[in-house]
Scaffold this motif. Structure first.
Motif, PDB file in Angstrom:
ATOM      1  N   ARG A  42      37.020  42.258  44.925  1.00 32.66           N
ATOM      2  CA  ARG A  42      35.829  42.570  45.707  1.00 32.66           C
ATOM      3  C   ARG A  42      36.222  43.007  47.104  1.00 32.66           C
ATOM      4  O   ARG A  42      36.787  42.237  47.869  1.00 32.66           O
ATOM      5  CB  ARG A  42      34.953  41.314  45.800  1.00 32.66           C
ATOM      6  N   ARG A  44      35.782  43.570  50.813  1.00 31.34           N
ATOM      7  CA  ARG A  44      34.932  43.044  51.879  1.00 31.34           C
ATOM      8  C   ARG A  44      35.676  43.176  53.212  1.00 31.34           C
ATOM      9  O   ARG A  44      36.542  44.008  53.367  1.00 31.34           O
ATOM     10  CB  ARG A  44      34.582  41.576  51.600  1.00 31.34           C
ATOM     11  N   GLN A 102      39.861  40.495  52.866  1.00 33.49           N
ATOM     12  CA  GLN A 102      39.246  39.329  52.229  1.00 33.49           C
ATOM     13  C   GLN A 102      39.778  39.145  50.809  1.00 33.49           C
ATOM     14  O   GLN A 102      39.940  38.010  50.340  1.00 33.49           O
ATOM     15  CB  GLN A 102      37.731  39.479  52.199  1.00 33.49           C
ATOM     16  N   ASP A 286      27.461  33.853  53.418  1.00 35.92           N
ATOM     17  CA  ASP A 286      26.388  34.824  53.193  1.00 35.92           C
ATOM     18  C   ASP A 286      25.145  34.221  52.560  1.00 35.92           C
ATOM     19  O   ASP A 286      24.088  34.856  52.555  1.00 35.92           O
ATOM     20  CB  ASP A 286      26.888  35.972  52.316  1.00 35.92           C
TER      21      ASP A 286
END
Length: 391
Positions: A42, A44, A102, A286
């Motif tokens: 992912r 980020r 990240q 988040d």
């Protein structure tokens, strides 16, 4: 299954919290809805504040970070075809930032968990968090085709904006504050060495641009684009031409070009949920707040949240007092709103609103001029960018 702290979400917030609890001898389990490969890929944030780096080192996740992370002592602002560098150490008493994606933080923390044997279930889709107002919350989830439950003394939601944890806060106690911006970012990864030694933030009549990096061989770049933009409408040549136009300054500087390996459009929003705790359910990262990426605060806020929370759980285990847990939401929200303000400031100062008047543009340039001319204004930016001390 039963554990002391049930953690919903196996991103950086959930993994780091589990690591910090493990080091303090507190039982926990992590449930992540996606598979390991997805989580570790992912894309980020990639800017780590000094305090974030310190926390990762202290918990044993700093070896590869120290080898591969790119330490930066400043950023460059470009506006009105001029360039100005903000020197972080001289303005902050020595603080710096580190470029380390990240995805790499998640890989490092995952490897530590698997080596330690901490329960970490991938593809464990959480369906509900129940009983947060009682003394034994229940997390209902599906794993390997079976419906299962995890009972906990406490639950921490680290499952992001769309996760179930935030929705488990009753509507009558949940307050949300948000702002959606009238533009997005087109982010690209390119197999080309960065054209700069530090990040470049560019204000341009054509819109904002950011030059970042993932490694000495991979560049990460962003363009302000209209909301709803289709990446397919931006062939590689158009991306490079627009980046070159927005980064242009008087003097010698060349934007190096290379193969673009990925493109994605990122919406821009600010969002805060208050409180960050209800009963025995806590929100972190988040799940509780989102900032536009201009201020490089998202991952760092998550680290701050779980650091505060781990300290509070340790205090409870050591003394029997829940005073730090009771103060968790207020403690974190002070930092959250400071980061929200800084991210808003960076975003609205550097981007061009589609309906922006020439008057507003002149105000932006006046603000950038002040940062370039005033050590006090530059220090305010540098202190916020490198990160305030953890509470």
């Amino acid at each position: 299954m039963h554990t002391t702290v049930g953690i919903v979400g196996g991103g950086p917030a959930g993994l780091l919290l589990a690591r910090l609890l493990r080091l303090r001898g507190i039982d926990c389990a992590v449930l992540e809805s996606r598979d390991r490969e997805y989580v570790e890929r992912r894309q980020r944030a990639g800017i780590l504040e000094q305090a974030t780096v310190d926390v990762l080192r202290a918990c044993g996740a700093g070896a590869r970070l120290d080898r591969e992370g790119l330490v930066h002592d400043g950023i460059e602002l470009r506006f009105d075809r001029r360039s100005h560098r903000i020197d972080f150490p001289s303005l902050t008493g020595g603080r710096r930032v580190t470029v380390y994606a990240q995805t790499e933080v998640v890989k490092d923390l995952t490897a530590l968990h698997l080596a330690d044997g901490v329960p970490l279930l991938f593809e464990a889709a959480v369906r509900a968090v129940e009983g947060a107002e009682g003394d034994r919350p229940v997390v209902r989830f599906e794993h390997e085709g079976r419906e299962r439950t995890l009972t906990c003394d406490w639950v921490v939601g680290c499952d992001g904006f769309h996760g179930v944890a935030r929705a488990a806060l009753p509507e009558h106690v949940r307050h949300t504050y948000e702002r959606t911006y009238p533009y997005s970012w087109l982010g690209v990864l390119a197999e080309v060495p960065p054209s700069c030694e530090e990040l470049v933030y560019a204000h341009s009549p054509r819109g904002f641009a950011l030059h970042s990096m993932r490694s000495p061989a991979v560049s990460r770049l962003y363009l302000q684009v209209p909301n709803g933009t289709d990446p397919a409408d931006w062939p590689d040549e158009r991306v490079w031409d627009e980046l070159a136009a927005r980064f242009a300054v008087d003097g010698d500087w060349t934007l190096e070009r290379g193969p673009i390996t990925s493109k994605a459009v990122l919406p821009m929003r600010s969002f805060v949920t208050e409180p960050m705790r209800h009963g025995r359910l806590f929100l972190a990262g988040d799940a509780a707040h989102i900032v536009p990426p201009t201020g490089a605060k998202g991952l760092n806020l998550a680290v701050s949240d779980v650091t505060v929370l781990a300290r509070a759980f340790a205090h409870l285990a050591r003394t029997g007092s829940a005073e730090l847990l009771d103060a968790y939401s207020d403690t974190c929200l002070r930092r959250v709103w400071r980061a929200e303000h800084f991210s808003y400031f960076m975003t609205t100062t550097l981007h061009t609103d589609p309906e922006q008047s020439p008057f507003t543009t002149r105000l932006q340039l006046a603000q950038l001029d002040r940062i370039a001319a005033s050590p006090h204004a530059a220090a305010e930016l540098a202190e916020n960018y490198t990160g305030l001390p953890l509470e």
